[in-house]
Write an enzyme that holds these catalytic residues in place. Structure first.
Site, PDB file in Angstrom:
ATOM      1  N   HIS A   1     -16.857  -8.796 -61.296  1.00  0.00           N
ATOM      2  CA  HIS A   1     -17.089  -8.659 -59.863  1.00  0.00           C
ATOM      3  C   HIS A   1     -16.474  -9.855 -59.161  1.00  0.00           C
ATOM      4  O   HIS A   1     -16.519 -10.963 -59.687  1.00  0.00           O
ATOM      5  CB  HIS A   1     -18.604  -8.610 -59.563  1.00  0.00           C
ATOM      6  CG  HIS A   1     -18.916  -8.076 -58.221  1.00  0.00           C
ATOM      7  ND1 HIS A   1     -18.934  -8.872 -57.103  1.00  0.00           N
ATOM      8  CD2 HIS A   1     -19.183  -6.814 -57.804  1.00  0.00           C
ATOM      9  CE1 HIS A   1     -19.217  -8.114 -56.058  1.00  0.00           C
ATOM     10  NE2 HIS A   1     -19.368  -6.865 -56.445  1.00  0.00           N
TER      11      HIS A   1
ATOM     12  N   ASP B   1     -22.210  -0.505 -61.459  1.00  0.00           N
ATOM     13  CA  ASP B   1     -21.617   0.753 -61.893  1.00  0.00           C
ATOM     14  C   ASP B   1     -21.710   0.985 -63.393  1.00  0.00           C
ATOM     15  O   ASP B   1     -21.456   2.079 -63.878  1.00  0.00           O
ATOM     16  CB  ASP B   1     -20.149   0.808 -61.472  1.00  0.00           C
ATOM     17  CG  ASP B   1     -20.036   0.957 -59.971  1.00  0.00           C
ATOM     18  OD1 ASP B   1     -20.930   1.587 -59.394  1.00  0.00           O
ATOM     19  OD2 ASP B   1     -19.079   0.443 -59.388  1.00  0.00           O
TER      20      ASP B   1
END
Ligand code: ACO
Length: 439
Positions: free
Chosen positions: A315, A373
């Site tokens: 991320h 996710d």
């Protein structure tokens, strides 16, 4: 809220003889200070260069705060871990839009308001029928959400606070209807109208899974799990799709068009498309032999010459475990045990993959952790949601964040049209040669 300078100044000096300049520094309520470079070009004739916005705050905001090193996510100051357990999605929407959690009366009023806007114009059905049945739901959503601006002319004045509020409610209320319609259309089943006696999320599940031939009774554990997915995806400060919404809105475009732009950006696999890509990756590993092949897969991920990524990992902001991933992992356990799927091979594979990656030097050194996710696809699959709709579910949930951020931008007295500049590296001025003289 507009920015106010602190006593601190940053001094920027140059080795080419350009005089040094002082730049104001602002302090937020929490998080890093920012250097205000707006006067830089006027004073020095130079731009800053920051492709990918690695060090650039594009706006000031009081909605969502992320501390990527701590792995902390706050909506209006409240930790995501508390919101996910103590609130439902519509309370979270109210919080994001209005800055405070609703009291009991405000909640009832807000739920009523959203519930009364869940139907879409009947003619939207004709619009849907123009799509191929095998169209990706995200293509259908980009088109149909953009098309809402052709149906709801009465709430398009962006300078009118009441219009902005009505558009926000319409978007939050109608997205579940449109996502469910995209699904029903893709499988050739009739559209299911919303039901106002159900909660936001139970109504969505009914529009997805009911058929006229028999009624549908939703399972509370599944409704709660999906509601939690919505809460966890509701906002995430200035990510790519939110920045897209803000940039689109900065020109004065209407909110439906701006949200359609956000949905288009979200679709990419480096952003919201990662939940679909993460599940497809797990399927691939499973097809190739399952857990025994994880080592080989990880070797490919680490190979600089391959373009294989561990989807659902990494991320831009979190350099620690994504707090949403922790909650999603918990939800995964709950849903799978409710369904008697404790031994779900895909979940086991995901946990084995996570364990190996978290111990591997490549991931440790780069601070790559699972993001939301990584587990959300497994939960959604268990709820019966098809893989191609995962990013559509994300768009449904993120709509409130997008519209809250859009509204904040429109109300900001410092708001200007977004217009980045560039470092030009192409040809300098030259003359057009006659056709016969061109090589
Ligand atoms: N698998 C393998 N290596 C990775 C991964 C990954 N998932 N993510 C980053 N890396 C590596 C990069 O190759 C790079 O290595 P290097 O330093 O040797 O060149 C290093 O880690 C830094 O990565 P960047 O790509 O520079 O990080 P950036 O902040 O630009 O990208 C992103 C973040 C796009 C999320 C990236 O981690 C990624 O592509 N992850 C997979 C897709 C994904 O899960 N996206 C969902 C994001 S969360 C969300 O939108 C809800």
């Amino acid at each position: 809220m507009s920015t106010t300078p602190s006593d601190i100044k940053a001094t920027l000096s140059f080795s080419d003889g350009t005089p040094a300049i002082d730049l104001p520094v602002y302090k937020g309520s929490i998080g890093p200070d920012v250097v205000d470079i707006r006067a830089l070009y006027g004073k020095t004739g130079k731009f800053t260069y920051d492709p990918g916005f690695m060090s650039t705050a594009s706006c000031n905001s009081s909605i969502t705060y992320i501390d990527g090193d701590k792995g902390e996510l706050l909506y209006r100051g409240y930790p995501i871990e508390q919101l996910a357990v103590q609130c439902d999605f519509l309370e979270t929407c109210y919080l994001l839009l209005n800055g405070e959690l609703p009291n009991a009366g405000q909640k009832t009023e807000f739920v009523n308001l959203v519930t009364r806007h869940t139907m879409v114009h009947e003619q939207m059905q004709q619009f849907f029928r123009g799509f191929r049945r095998d169209a990706h739901p995200m293509a259908v959503l980009v088109g149909s959400v953009g098309a809402l601006s052709a149906f709801y002319h009465d709430s398009l004045d962006i300078n009118d606070a009441h219009h902005r509020e009505v558009s926000a409610i319409r978007l939050i209320a109608k997205l579940p209807t449109l996502v469910a319609m995209a699904y029903k259309y893709s499988i050739g089943q009739p559209f299911v109208y919303p039901r106002n006696d159900l909660s936001y999320t139970a109504n969505f599940m009914r529009m997805m899974f009911a058929v006229p031939a028999e009624d549908y009774k939703s399972n509370d554990v599944m409704v709660r799990a999906l509601d939690r997915i919505f809460i966890l995806h509701a906002d995430h400060e200035q990510n790519a799709s939110t920045s897209t919404v803000r940039l689109s809105g900065s020109s004065g475009a209407n909110p439906f068009a701006c949200i359609a732009a956000g949905i288009a950006c979200l679709w990419g696999p480096a952003h919201g498309g990662a939940n679909e890509a993460a599940l497809n990756m797990l399927f691939d590993i499973q097809r190739q032999g399952g857990a025994e092949r994880i080592g080989e897969f990880i070797t490919r991920v680490k190979d600089k010459n391959s373009d294989v990524k561990l989807m659902g990992f990494g991320h831009r902001v979190y350099k620690n475990y994504d707090p949403r991933a922790k909650l999603m992992r918990e939800t995964c356990h709950e849903v799978l045990s409710e369904l008697g799927l404790h031994d779900d091979p895909l979940f086991k594979l995901a946990m084995a993959l996570e364990k190996i990656a978290l111990e591997d030097d490549y991931f440790v050194k780069r601070k790559l952790y699972p993001n939301v996710d990584f587990y959300s696809g497994i939960v959604q699959r268990a709820l019966g949601i098809p893989v191609s709709l995962f990013t559509g579910i994300f768009a449904l949930a993120r709509t409130v964040g997008w519209i809250a951020q859009w509204n904040e931008m429109i109300s900001d007295p410092e708001q200007k049209i977004g217009r980045p500049r560039q470092l030009f590296v192409g040809s300098a001025r030259r003359d057009v040669p006659p056709l016969a003289a061109r090589k």
